[in-house]
Design a protein around this motif. Structure first.
Motif, short mmCIF file in Angstrom:
data_model
loop_
_atom_site.label_atom_id
_atom_site.label_comp_id
_atom_site.label_asym_id
_atom_site.label_seq_id
_atom_site.Cartn_x
_atom_site.Cartn_y
_atom_site.Cartn_z
N ASP A 193 0.83 -1.21 0.00
CA ASP A 193 0.00 0.00 0.00
C ASP A 193 0.86 1.26 0.00
OD1 ASP A 193 -2.31 -1.42 0.04
OD2 ASP A 193 -2.91 -0.89 2.07
N LYS A 234 -3.46 11.99 -12.69
CA LYS A 234 -4.72 11.38 -12.28
C LYS A 234 -4.99 10.16 -13.15
CE LYS A 234 -9.38 12.59 -10.81
NZ LYS A 234 -10.38 13.65 -10.66
N GLU A 285 -10.01 0.06 -2.29
CA GLU A 285 -8.98 0.82 -2.99
C GLU A 285 -8.26 1.80 -2.06
OE1 GLU A 285 -8.11 0.64 -6.71
OE2 GLU A 285 -8.72 -1.21 -5.73
N ALA A 343 -7.63 1.50 -12.16
CA ALA A 343 -7.96 2.21 -10.92
C ALA A 343 -9.45 2.08 -10.67
CB ALA A 343 -7.55 3.67 -11.03
N ASN A 392 -10.03 8.61 -7.91
CA ASN A 392 -9.16 9.67 -7.43
C ASN A 392 -7.71 9.24 -7.28
OD1 ASN A 392 -11.33 11.60 -7.04
ND2 ASN A 392 -11.96 10.35 -5.30
N THR A 393 -7.30 8.18 -7.97
CA THR A 393 -5.93 7.68 -7.84
C THR A 393 -4.95 8.61 -8.54
OG1 THR A 393 -6.70 5.39 -7.73
CG2 THR A 393 -4.40 5.74 -8.32
N ARG A 394 -3.88 8.95 -7.83
CA ARG A 394 -2.81 9.77 -8.40
C ARG A 394 -1.58 8.89 -8.62
NH1 ARG A 394 -3.99 15.19 -9.89
NH2 ARG A 394 -5.87 15.77 -8.74
N ILE A 395 -0.92 9.07 -9.77
CA ILE A 395 0.22 8.24 -10.13
C ILE A 395 1.46 9.11 -10.26
CG2 ILE A 395 1.19 6.77 -11.93
CD1 ILE A 395 -1.62 5.78 -12.48
N ARG A 444 -4.63 2.44 -2.66
CA ARG A 444 -4.25 2.78 -4.03
C ARG A 444 -4.75 4.17 -4.42
NH1 ARG A 444 -2.43 -1.48 -7.03
NH2 ARG A 444 -3.18 -0.59 -8.99
N LYS A 445 -4.91 5.04 -3.44
CA LYS A 445 -5.27 6.42 -3.74
C LYS A 445 -4.09 7.15 -4.38
CE LYS A 445 -9.41 6.28 -1.91
NZ LYS A 445 -10.62 6.32 -2.75
N VAL A 446 -2.90 6.66 -4.11
CA VAL A 446 -1.70 7.18 -4.73
C VAL A 446 -0.78 6.00 -5.02
CG1 VAL A 446 -0.58 7.61 -2.49
CG2 VAL A 446 0.18 8.86 -4.51
N LEU A 447 -0.12 6.03 -6.16
CA LEU A 447 0.80 4.96 -6.56
C LEU A 447 2.12 5.59 -6.99
CD1 LEU A 447 -1.49 2.68 -8.78
CD2 LEU A 447 -0.79 2.25 -6.43
#
Length: 262
Positions: free
Chosen positions: A40, A125, A174, A218, A222-225, A177-180
Motif C-alpha cells: 500500500d 490522475k 482501494e 484504478a 481519485n488515484t494519483r500516479i 491505491r489512492k496514490v501509486l
C-alpha cells in the motif's frame, strides 16, 4: 489512534526466529477503522511541522518475546521537500525516495498517517473506469481476478484474499491505491498504454494483456500516479524519535530486510 485498536489482519505470511510476519493490520483513528497492507501507498507526516510525503508499506512483523509490532516503509518526497529542492531536471510527476527504509513501531506509524489527503493535487490522475465497467466487475468475478493479478505482480504472489475480504466489509478496497509510485520505466509504459487506448472503451484497462503491458486499472476515481527514479539522504529523519535506528532496540537484524521484503 484509539487505545488497543491495533490488530493483525489475515493470516501470518512467514516466520524467522522470534519474528512473525504479516500482510496487513487494522487500526482506528478518529473513530474510523482502516486497514493497511503490504504494497500500500499512503500519506504520512513524520512530524507535525514536516511536509506530507508518501509511504510504501514493505514489511510488517511482530517480535514474539517483547510483543512489539513493527513496520518497514519506504518514504517518497516531492523534490521541493528535499534538501536539494526542485530543479529543471525533475519531472512534473516525480518523487524522490529516502535512501534508507524507515522502521517504526506500528503505533507510531499510525500517528504519522494523514487521514485527509483531499488537498493532495500532485501526480497524474489515473484514467477511471466507467460505472458500467465497475458494475460488470462485481458480477462476473473479474474483480477477484484483478485482485489476484495485482497480488502476483505487486506482492510476490502472497495471498491477500482474507485481507481483501475484510477490506471490502469496510468499503475500503482501494484505500491503499489512492496514490501509486511507479518506477520510471513503469510510468513510461503506463503513459504509452494510455496513448494507445485513447478514445477506446475504459473496459480495456482491465484486460490482462493491457495490464501486462503496463496498464493500471484504478477502481476508484481519485488515484494519483507518480514515479521515482532517484534517492536522497534525509538527515532530519535521524533525529525523529519514532525511528528505530538502533535495531538492537527493536530486536531486529537489518540484514533481514532485503531478504524478507517482497
Amino acid at each position: 489512534m484509539e487505545p488497543n485498536s491495533l490488530k493483525w489482519v489475515g493470516s501470518s505470511c512467514g516466520l524467522h526466529g522470534p519474528y512473525i510476519f504479516y500482510k496487513a493490520f487494522k487500526f482506528n483513528r478518529d473513530g474510523k477503522p482502516r486497514i493497511l497492507s503490504l504494497g500500500d501507498f499512503f500519506f504520512v507526516r513524520c512530524k507535525p511541522e514536516d511536509p506530507i510525503c508518501i509511504a510504501e508499506l514493505q514489511l510488517l512483523w511482530e517480535e514474539r518475546t517483547s510483543k512489539q509490532l513493527l513496520s518497514s516503509s519506504k518514504l517518497y518526497f516531492l523534490p521541493e521537500d528535499t534538501p536539494q529542492g526542485r530543479t529543471v531536471t525533475h519531472g512534473e510527476h516525480e518523487v524522490i525516495a529516502v535512501s534508507e527504509k524507515v522502521i517504526v513501531r506500528l503505533e507510531d506509524l499510525v500517528k504519522w498517517t494523514v487521514p485527509d489527503f483531499s488537498g493532495w493535487a500532485h501526480g497524474l490522475k489515473a484514467e477511471p473506469l466507467k460505472p458500467s465497467v465497475l458494475r460488470e466487475l462485481g458480477t462476473n468475478g473479474r474483480r477477484e481476478a484483478l485482485h489476484r493479478y495485482r497480488e502476483s505482480t505487486l506482492t510476490s504472489g502472497l495471498n491477500f484474499k482474507d485481507v481483501q475480504r475484510e477490506r471490502a466489509q469496510l468499503g475500503q478496497e482501494e484505500d491503499g491505491r489512492k496514490v501509486l509510485v511507479l518506477s520510471y520505466p513503469q510510468y513510461c509504459r503506463y503513459r504509452s498504454v494510455l496513448a494507445r487506448l485513447r478514445e477506446q472503451p475504459s473496459s480495456l484497462l482491465i484486460d490482462h494483456t493491457v495490464l501486462a503491458l503496463g496498464g493500471i486499472a484504478a477502481l476508484g476515481g481519485n488515484t494519483r500516479i507518480l514515479y521515482c527514479r532517484d534517492t536522497f539522504e534525509h538527515p532530519a529523519l535521524l533525529q525523529n524519535e519514532s525511528i528505530c535506528d538502533e535495531f538492537g532496540e527493536c530486536g531486529f537484524d537489518c540484514s533481514l530486510l532485503d531478504k524478507l521484503s517482497y
